[in-house]
Design a protein around this motif. Structure first.
Motif, mmCIF file in Angstrom:
data_model
loop_
_atom_site.group_PDB
_atom_site.id
_atom_site.type_symbol
_atom_site.label_atom_id
_atom_site.label_comp_id
_atom_site.label_asym_id
_atom_site.label_seq_id
_atom_site.Cartn_x
_atom_site.Cartn_y
_atom_site.Cartn_z
ATOM 1 N N CYS A 203 65.900 84.666 26.636
ATOM 2 C CA CYS A 203 66.106 85.999 27.204
ATOM 3 C C CYS A 203 64.965 86.951 26.820
ATOM 4 C CB CYS A 203 67.459 86.568 26.785
ATOM 5 S SG CYS A 203 67.563 87.164 25.098
ATOM 6 N N ASN B 96 64.333 89.764 25.168
ATOM 7 C CA ASN B 96 64.878 90.659 24.158
ATOM 8 C C ASN B 96 63.944 90.625 22.956
ATOM 9 O OD1 ASN B 96 66.480 90.993 21.556
ATOM 10 N ND2 ASN B 96 68.007 91.675 23.044
ATOM 11 N N GLU B 97 63.612 91.786 22.415
ATOM 12 C CA GLU B 97 62.667 91.818 21.299
ATOM 13 C C GLU B 97 63.175 91.058 20.077
ATOM 14 O OE1 GLU B 97 62.508 95.686 18.945
ATOM 15 O OE2 GLU B 97 63.423 96.364 20.826
#
Length: 128
Positions: free
Chosen positions: A98, A100-101
């Motif tokens: 994904c 996402n950081e």
């Protein structure tokens, strides 16, 4: 039901009895899914885990024996089951894919072999 969060607040030995069980009726079930360790290694953390997480962050992740010792003394609750989930690899694949950081930050540890030490734990409890 709690997915991927009980490991943050459930490490307080009184949390279950004081903060959750009062809201569950007798015979009610609690279902917990938490990130875990296959075998607790906090005394000698593998280098691969430290590529993404600090020792303080890893203190939120423990093995089944640790969680059993945390939950068993709690009055008014019965452990129905506590076991590793079969979906750990799939869950990590989805997470790392994904945008996402935090997922991006976890990739270094996983690429270095962290999944050898990590699992996902399913816990089922019943209020007595």
């Amino acid at each position: 039901m709690s997915i991927d969060s009980y490991n943050y607040y459930g490490r307080d030995p009184h949390y279950l009895s004081e903060r959750l069980l009062p809201y569950v009726r007798r015979g009610g079930m609690l279902y917990l899914s938490i990130p875990g360790m296959a075998c607790d290694c906090h005394d000698n953390l593998p280098v691969c885990l430290l590529k993404s997480w600090t020792p303080e962050q890893l203190d939120y992740v423990h093995d089944i024996a640790w969680w059993r010792a945390m939950i068993e003394p709690t009055p008014g609750v019965e452990i129905i089951s506590m076991q590793p989930m079969l979906c750990t690899d799939e869950a990590w694949e989805d997470w790392l894919a994904c945008d996402n950081e935090y997922a991006a930050g976890d990739r270094a540890a996983v690429e270095a072999g962290a999944l050898e030490y990590l699992n996902t734990i399913a816990i089922v409890l019943r209020k007595l």
